[in-house]
Scaffold this motif. Structure first.
Motif, short mmCIF file in Angstrom:
data_model
loop_
_atom_site.label_atom_id
_atom_site.label_comp_id
_atom_site.label_asym_id
_atom_site.label_seq_id
_atom_site.Cartn_x
_atom_site.Cartn_y
_atom_site.Cartn_z
N SER A 292 50.82 -5.65 18.23
CA SER A 292 50.24 -6.55 19.22
C SER A 292 50.95 -7.90 19.22
O SER A 292 51.60 -8.29 18.24
N HIS A 293 50.82 -8.62 20.31
CA HIS A 293 51.36 -9.97 20.41
C HIS A 293 50.71 -10.87 19.36
O HIS A 293 49.59 -10.64 18.91
N GLY A 294 51.43 -11.92 18.98
CA GLY A 294 50.87 -12.92 18.07
C GLY A 294 51.10 -12.64 16.60
O GLY A 294 50.58 -13.37 15.75
N LYS A 295 51.88 -11.61 16.28
CA LYS A 295 52.17 -11.29 14.88
C LYS A 295 53.48 -11.94 14.44
O LYS A 295 54.32 -12.32 15.26
N GLU A 296 53.65 -12.04 13.12
CA GLU A 296 54.93 -12.50 12.57
C GLU A 296 55.90 -11.33 12.67
O GLU A 296 56.13 -10.61 11.69
N LEU A 297 56.50 -11.18 13.84
CA LEU A 297 57.17 -9.92 14.17
C LEU A 297 58.35 -9.61 13.27
O LEU A 297 58.47 -8.48 12.79
N GLU A 298 59.22 -10.58 13.05
CA GLU A 298 60.43 -10.30 12.25
C GLU A 298 60.06 -9.85 10.84
O GLU A 298 60.58 -8.86 10.34
N ALA A 299 59.15 -10.58 10.22
CA ALA A 299 58.75 -10.24 8.85
C ALA A 299 58.00 -8.92 8.81
O ALA A 299 58.17 -8.12 7.88
N LEU A 300 57.17 -8.67 9.82
CA LEU A 300 56.40 -7.42 9.87
C LEU A 300 57.32 -6.22 10.04
O LEU A 300 57.17 -5.20 9.35
N LEU A 301 58.31 -6.35 10.92
CA LEU A 301 59.27 -5.25 11.12
C LEU A 301 60.11 -5.03 9.86
O LEU A 301 60.42 -3.89 9.51
N ALA A 302 60.47 -6.12 9.20
CA ALA A 302 61.26 -5.99 7.97
C ALA A 302 60.47 -5.24 6.91
O ALA A 302 61.03 -4.41 6.18
N GLU A 303 59.17 -5.50 6.82
CA GLU A 303 58.34 -4.79 5.85
C GLU A 303 58.18 -3.33 6.23
O GLU A 303 58.19 -2.43 5.38
N LEU A 304 58.04 -3.05 7.52
CA LEU A 304 57.91 -1.67 8.00
C LEU A 304 59.17 -0.85 7.74
O LEU A 304 59.11 0.37 7.62
N ASP A 305 60.30 -1.53 7.64
CA ASP A 305 61.58 -0.83 7.49
C ASP A 305 61.58 0.10 6.29
O ASP A 305 62.27 1.11 6.28
N GLY A 306 60.83 -0.23 5.27
CA GLY A 306 60.84 0.60 4.07
C GLY A 306 59.90 1.79 4.11
O GLY A 306 59.85 2.57 3.16
N VAL A 307 59.13 1.94 5.21
CA VAL A 307 58.15 3.02 5.27
C VAL A 307 58.80 4.35 5.60
O VAL A 307 58.38 5.41 5.11
N ALA A 308 59.85 4.34 6.43
CA ALA A 308 60.47 5.59 6.88
C ALA A 308 61.87 5.32 7.41
O ALA A 308 62.28 4.17 7.59
N GLU A 309 62.59 6.40 7.70
CA GLU A 309 63.91 6.30 8.31
C GLU A 309 63.84 6.39 9.83
O GLU A 309 64.59 5.75 10.54
N ARG A 310 62.89 7.18 10.32
CA ARG A 310 62.82 7.42 11.76
C ARG A 310 61.62 6.68 12.35
O ARG A 310 60.51 6.75 11.82
#
Length: 382
Positions: A292-310
């Motif tokens: 959703s809008h209003g999140k710390e997007l860069e940091a959130l995506l960086a953290e998600l990066d370790g969850v999966a490859e695809r």
């Protein structure tokens, strides 16, 4: 708290129900349906009850609209009023009330509680609450009441100091929850060290949720002291066995298995990763994500990066969700599919385990399909 409010509320509800109490529960957001926000003894309010309670407020609402439109209640304020009126009608013994945003100015803070709980403090909703841990803690501390027990989860030092200052000023006894009292002793078993009790882990997955359990247990013990009753260990075990945690590291078996989780902050994504690791959920995963809008997007995506490859990025809500193409560009890779339903079908077709995360909106949109898929996969009579 910044995180853990919903989980702690659900756990406390289950424990009180197992003791035979009439319990009202008010939480937000909902996962699949608005009625989930208001519960009586584990049952979501019926649509008929919700309509009836709302209709009873219409004369007041019409008057407010005409005479003081600047004071017309927000959606959350109205839901809070409907919850409290429902609790009155149901004559509940205990109401477990989750704060919406902050604390000091939150609609739920009109209550005079038997005890208060602050689960955690982190940088969140900084536009509304302030851009420092101390400022956010001051807002959260607004729920602390004079001479009323306060249960505290583990907090950063700066936030802890601010909360303790408020508690001292108000003469509120502070009870610190201790995460270490909940120990993993087997893949599906926990040891509650203070009670010497082994319980089925059930829906409690990962260290963050075990901390929430420790906080709920501290609150539960404080309630016993308020009532002058002893712990019923059998009831406590039964409560944890019956516990359901929708969209909180919720694992649906199948081929492939699916995890549904509403993680939408850096801390909650980190908690999801730890829980998946502990649950031995297969590593070759596809993440289906909407943010959703209003999140710390860069940091959130960086953290998600370790969850999966695809990754497959989608849009759970036309207004609230960031366009999936923007997510893909900011993330640097992944597939895009505007329709969450089509994205889920694509992820399942790949055959890898699927993790649905990024928002409660996405969890709520896809969870009915996933539940149906899991039910259909179970042979009749099992």
């Amino acid at each position: 708290g910044s995180k853990g409010k919903g989980s702690t509320s659900l756990i406390l509800e289950a424990l009180l129900l197992a003791r035979g109490k009439r319990v009202g529960l008010y939480t937000s957001p909902h996962v699949e349906h608005l009625t989930e926000r208001i519960r009586e003894c584990g049952r979501a309010i019926s649509i008929a009850e919700l309509l009836s309670t709302t209709n009873d407020q219409l004369p007041l609402l019409r008057s407010r609209r005409e005479n003081a439109p600047d004071r017309f209640p927000s959606f959350f304020e109205l839901m809070t009023a409907l919850a409290f009126e429902s609790f009155r009608r149901w004559n509940v013994d205990w109401a477990v009330v989750e704060v919406g945003l902050g604390g000091r100015l939150d609609a739920t803070n009109v209550t005079q509680p038997a005890l208060t709980v602050i689960t955690s403090i982190g940088l969140e909703h900084t536009a509304q609450l302030g851009n420092s841990l101390r400022a956010i803690a001051a807002e959260k501390a607004g729920i602390v009441k004079t001479a009323t027990p306060l249960i505290l989860g583990p907090l950063p030092a700066e936030a802890d100091e601010e909360i303790l200052r408020t508690a001292n000023e108000l003469g509120a006894p502070v009870i610190r929850a201790r995460p270490e009292v909940v120990q993993v002793v087997g893949r599906d078993e926990l040891l509650l060290t203070d009670l010497g009790l082994r319980v089925q882990a059930g829906s409690i997955r990962g260290p963050a949720m075990r901390t929430d359990l420790a906080i709920a247990l501290a609150a539960f013990q404080a309630i016993h002291e308020t009532e002058g009753t002893d712990q019923d260990l059998d009831a406590l075990s039964a409560g944890l066995r019956s516990l359901e945690m929708p969209a909180r590291v919720e694992i649906f078996p199948g081929n492939p298995p699916i995890v549904v989780d509403g993680a939408h902050t850096i801390d909650s994504v980190r908690a999801l990763k730890h829980a998946l690791e502990e649950s031995e959920f297969p590593l070759a995963r596809t993440v289906l994500c909407s943010i959703s809008h209003g999140k710390e997007l860069e940091a959130l995506l960086a953290e998600l990066d370790g969850v999966a490859e695809r990754f497959i990025f989608t849009r759970a809500d036309d207004l609230r969700s960031i366009p999936p193409e923007e997510l893909r560009i900011r993330f640097g890779r992944g597939l895009v599919c505007d329709s969450p339903e089509e994205a889920l079908a694509d992820a399942l077709q790949q055959g890898d385990p699927v993790v649905v995360t990024g928002s409660f909106y996405l969890a709520g949109r896809l969870r009915p399909l996933i539940r149906r898929r899991t039910h259909d996969a179970v042979p009749s009579g099992n």
